[in-house]
Design an enzyme around this catalytic site. Structure first.
Site, PDB file in Angstrom:
ATOM      1  N   ASP A  37      -1.292  25.336  31.148  1.00 57.24           N
ATOM      2  CA  ASP A  37      -0.784  24.206  31.936  1.00 57.24           C
ATOM      3  C   ASP A  37      -1.455  24.158  33.291  1.00 57.24           C
ATOM      4  OD1 ASP A  37       0.913  23.003  30.205  1.00 57.24           O
ATOM      5  OD2 ASP A  37       2.746  23.891  30.983  1.00 57.24           O
ATOM      6  N   ASP A  46       4.138  21.328  20.812  1.00 55.26           N
ATOM      7  CA  ASP A  46       4.505  22.137  21.982  1.00 55.26           C
ATOM      8  C   ASP A  46       5.660  23.087  21.636  1.00 55.26           C
ATOM      9  OD1 ASP A  46       4.476  22.959  24.614  1.00 55.26           O
ATOM     10  OD2 ASP A  46       4.809  20.959  25.465  1.00 55.26           O
TER      11      ASP A  46
HETATM   12  C1  DGJ Z   1       4.394  21.760  28.374  1.00 58.58           C
HETATM   13  C2  DGJ Z   1       2.960  21.429  28.062  1.00 58.58           C
HETATM   14  O1  DGJ Z   1       2.157  22.539  28.256  1.00 58.58           O
HETATM   15  C3  DGJ Z   1       2.527  20.249  28.904  1.00 58.58           C
HETATM   16  O2  DGJ Z   1       1.169  19.991  28.690  1.00 58.58           O
HETATM   17  C4  DGJ Z   1       3.380  19.076  28.571  1.00 58.58           C
HETATM   18  O3  DGJ Z   1       3.148  18.682  27.253  1.00 58.58           O
HETATM   19  C5  DGJ Z   1       4.838  19.421  28.791  1.00 58.58           C
HETATM   20  N1  DGJ Z   1       5.217  20.608  28.092  1.00 58.58           N
HETATM   21  C6  DGJ Z   1       5.723  18.293  28.335  1.00 58.58           C
HETATM   22  O4  DGJ Z   1       7.039  18.612  28.416  1.00 58.58           O
END
Ligand code: DGJ
Length: 727
Positions: free
Chosen positions: A548, A478
């Site tokens: 997301d 991430d």
């Molecule tokens: C952002 C990601 O896109 C989410 O899927 C998740 O992993 C969060 N970060 C966790 O902090």
């Protein structure tokens, strides 16, 4: 060979499967652009190239008043002297002068395609797949050379371009701009297609008419970004999904970029793509060189659909690497939207057990397993287990999950550091910062300075240690903020503007080391969802968390837009809870499953809260996806109805051998008495008979394409899928 040089006319002709790309050395050894489009014979240059005198355009040759670089279609413009349009390169020499004049010196053509040192790039597996042309241009006064590198694929309609700048002089040269490709078109009769967005609304398709002046997209955020994707296309005004001319430009890079078009006074168009000159400069000492990232160029005479299929094939076969290029991807369950930071070992194991019972193959533990991470205020950088939450450690958890018959996956955000972390307390200068200025936090975190070798080494060691001490089959990588206060404690003052690009080179070095030393791990990149969905990241990690935003309706637009440039095998796509956490919408479990199935399928919700009926449905979805993943990820995709045009979306996939078909149709809001609606299939064999699996009926291809199958929907958020098999 797909590249020819015709000595007499001094013409370079690149020929892919069905396209031609032609350049010519013209008067005074400038390199001009002649043609890009459908495959043709080498044209008569007298006809194909024009020289005109236009007012207020200085001539390049004092003897020939019709010869002005302001008019000539150029291959790699420098803005030198008589061209007032956007240059592809600019530099400052030791004496402060800025004119770069690039003249043809030499060229060579070889079979194959070399890699780009330290950079992601599409590749070949055999030398006879492609040919590469390197044309050397040089500035005779300042001894600055530019190698223009072109690869033409023999059996794909793909040309790649990149540029290497070499300082052959005796003084430092400061590069201020180095684009990877510039293409001049004689007309500007195009629409400009881009994929802008925002967090949770990534890659929506935008189509605008070209107008005079410059239209461009860019990222200045230190990442390719949610806000714009390093992709653009010029499309004939009549271009549709199935017909018309489309010219695609795609930048294989994950940081700041620019891509755009300048329409000049004679309505000609100059398209360009490459590194953003904003916050970029690069000092080349004598003898040093600079390699630009790669641009992928695709021409399609069959509209956007054909363009996408060319890019999809290229990326899944010759960009993505490693074991999971060819292997099916596991169905996963991720705990993020089920628990967020609020979990312990017991809760995770209960979720994992449920996942295993449903037939899920991989359990992913997301953010919150390390340091003292109970929220996003702390601990990034401290990649050791939060033992109060997980007393058995990562290795213990992984082995319990293995006992359930699943693989185990883990979340990292290795490029970041929390000010409240042991790492930051020991190395406060390891983040990107400007001495004396506030260090702006975003999601309470700072960015590690990957332009520094010691920082890169630390990340490789820290991540590798976790991967090497537990059985981990998957990593979610991430990255949750963009760059501010650009500066590096590791660079001297004249090189501070090199930091953003050095960061990307550093990131690629880290990824290469970690990925190549863990060949059995499936890596998925993520940046707050789809904030770094670009070909650069896909070179290291074969899939990306698309967004997301997991709302099924929103995902129709996001996945449809993303598919313009990227194959579904690169898109992470999960079923989440309702009401949806991003949109608050309640959609049917069927629609959520049907949307997610056109991607790398998974679940991201509290599985234990599902009713008995829902669990049965999930089992069915898993069975369905296990069948679909045998061909959908490598199939040809056809977009049939666009979510950007209204209430319906439809797409379908045809396996490469034509035997297996999957089609999906979505209706967002119910329409009462809407009239007859049919799903009309495409790309079938008109004479063949197709079985509609599970429905006990068979139809000829022509009937399915010309008459179609009736679609009946009742209620909001409906979907319908068909699985056809050719008899
Ligand atoms: C952002 C990601 O896109 C989410 O899927 C998740 O992993 C969060 N970060 C966790 O902090």
């Amino acid at each position: 060979m797909s590249i020819f040089y015709e000595k007499e006319q001094k013409v370079f002709h690149l020929q892919t499967k069905s396209t031609s790309y032609i350049m010519r050395i013209v008067k005074n050894n400038y390199l001009s652009h002649v043609y890009w489009g459908k495959k043709i014979h080498t044209p008569e240059m007298e006809n194909a190239q024009l020289n005109w005198l236009i007012g207020f355009s200085a001539t390049t040759d004092n003897e020939d008043k019709t010869y002005s670089l302001d008019f000539v279609c150029q291959e790699y413009p420098t803005g030198c002297g008589t061209d007032f349009r956007i240059p592809a390169v600019s530099a400052v020499y030791g004496d402060g002068s800025r004119n770069v004049q690039l003249l043809y010196q030499e060229h060579h053509i070889t079979a194959g395609k070399p890699g780009l040192p330290g950079l992601p790039a599409v590749y070949v597996e055999r030398e006879d797949e492609a040919d590469t042309l390197v044309i050397r241009l040089s500035d005779p006064l300042k001894k600055l050379s530019v190698d223009l590198m072109y690869t033409a694929y023999r059996e794909r309609d793909v040309i790649t371009r990149s540029v290497r700048v070499i300082n052959e002089g005796r003084e430092d040269v400061v590069l201020e701009k180095v684009l990877s490709a510039s293409v001049d078109f004689e007309t500007a009769d195009f629409d400009f297609i881009t994929l802008p967005g925002a967090w949770g609304r990534e890659r929506h398709i935008e189509r605008t008419t070209l107008r005079s002046g410059v239209q461009s997209i860019e990222s200045r955020r230190g990442a390719s970004s949610h806000q714009n994707n390093p992709f653009m296309a010029l499309a004939g005004k009549d271009a549709t999904e199935t017909s018309g001319d489309v010219y695609a430009f795609h930048f294989v890079y994950s940081g700041n970029f620019t891509a755009g078009v300048e329409v000049d006074q004679l309505f000609k168009a100059r398209a360009f793509i490459g590194l953003n000159e904003y916050d970029f400069s690069w000092t080349l000492e004598p003898g040093q060189d600079f390699q630009s990232p790669e641009a992928v160029l695709v021409y399609s005479d069959g509209g956007f659909g054909k363009m996408s299929r060319i890019l999809h094939d290229l990326y899944r076969r010759r960009l993505v690497r490693g074991r999971y290029r060819d292997e099916v991807r596991p169905i996963l369950a991720n705990n993020w939207e089920a628990t967020y930071f609020d979990f312990d070992e017991e809760k995770i194991l209960a979720l994992a057990k449920e996942a295993a019972d449903l037939g899920i193959e991989l359990f992913v533990l997301d953010d919150g397993w390390f340091g003292r991470r109970d929220n996003d205020n702390c601990s990034l950088g401290d990649w050791y287990v939060y033992d109060e939450k997980l007393p058995g450690g990562i290795a213990g958890l992984a082995s319990r999950i293995k006992e359930y018959g699943m693989k185990f996956g883990l979340w990292f955000e290795p490029e970041m550091v929390s000010p409240d972390s042991d790492l930051y307390r020991s190395h406060p200068d390891w983040c990107i910062h400007v001495p004396g200025r506030m260090r702006t936090e975003c999601r309470n975190q700072l960015i590690l300075d990957l332009s520094r070798q010691e920082v890169r080494d630390h990340i490789v060691a820290a991540v590798s240690h976790v991967l090497d001490t537990a059985e981990i089959g998957y990593v979610k990588w991430d990255m949750n903020r963009h760059m501010t206060e650009l500066g590096s404690a590791g660079l001297d003052s004249r090189r501070q503007k090199e930091m953003p690009h050095r960061y990307m080179l550093g990131l690629y070095e880290v990824l290469e080391k970690i990925v190549s030393s863990h060949p059995d791990v499936l890596f998925e990149s993520c940046s707050g969802g789809g904030g770094r969905f670009d070909p650069g990241m896909l070179y290291y990690m074969p899939q990306t968390w698309t967004s997301d935003d997991t709302d099924a309706v929103e995902r129709l637009s996001i996945q449809y837009g993303t598919s313009l440039a990227y194959p579904v095998s690169t898109m992470g796509s999960h079923v989440s809870a309702v009401p949806n956490h991003q949109a608050g919408r309640v959609t049917s479990l069927k629609m959520r499953g049907d949307v997610a199935m056109s991607g790398n399928f998974g679940y991201e919700l509290d599985l234990m809260r599902l009713t008995v009926e829902e669990k049965e449905m999930v089992r069915g979805q898993i069975r369905q996806y296990k069948d679909l993943r045998t061909f959908v990820p490598s199939a040809d995709m056809y977009r049939l109805l666009s979510p950007f045009d209204g209430n319906h979306t439809a797409w379908m996939f045809v396996s490469k051998d034509g035997n297996d078909i999957f089609a999906a149709y979505f209706e967002i809001l119910c329409e009462v008495n809407p009239g007859i609606r049919r799903m009309k299939f495409t790309a079938l064999d008109p004479d063949a008979v197709y079985e509609v699996v599970g429905e006990g009926c068979c139809y000829r291809g022509d009937e399915l394409m010309e008459i179609g199958l009736v679609v009946d929907c009742f209620g909001d958020f409906q979907s319908r899928t068909w699985r056809l098999k050719k008899n």
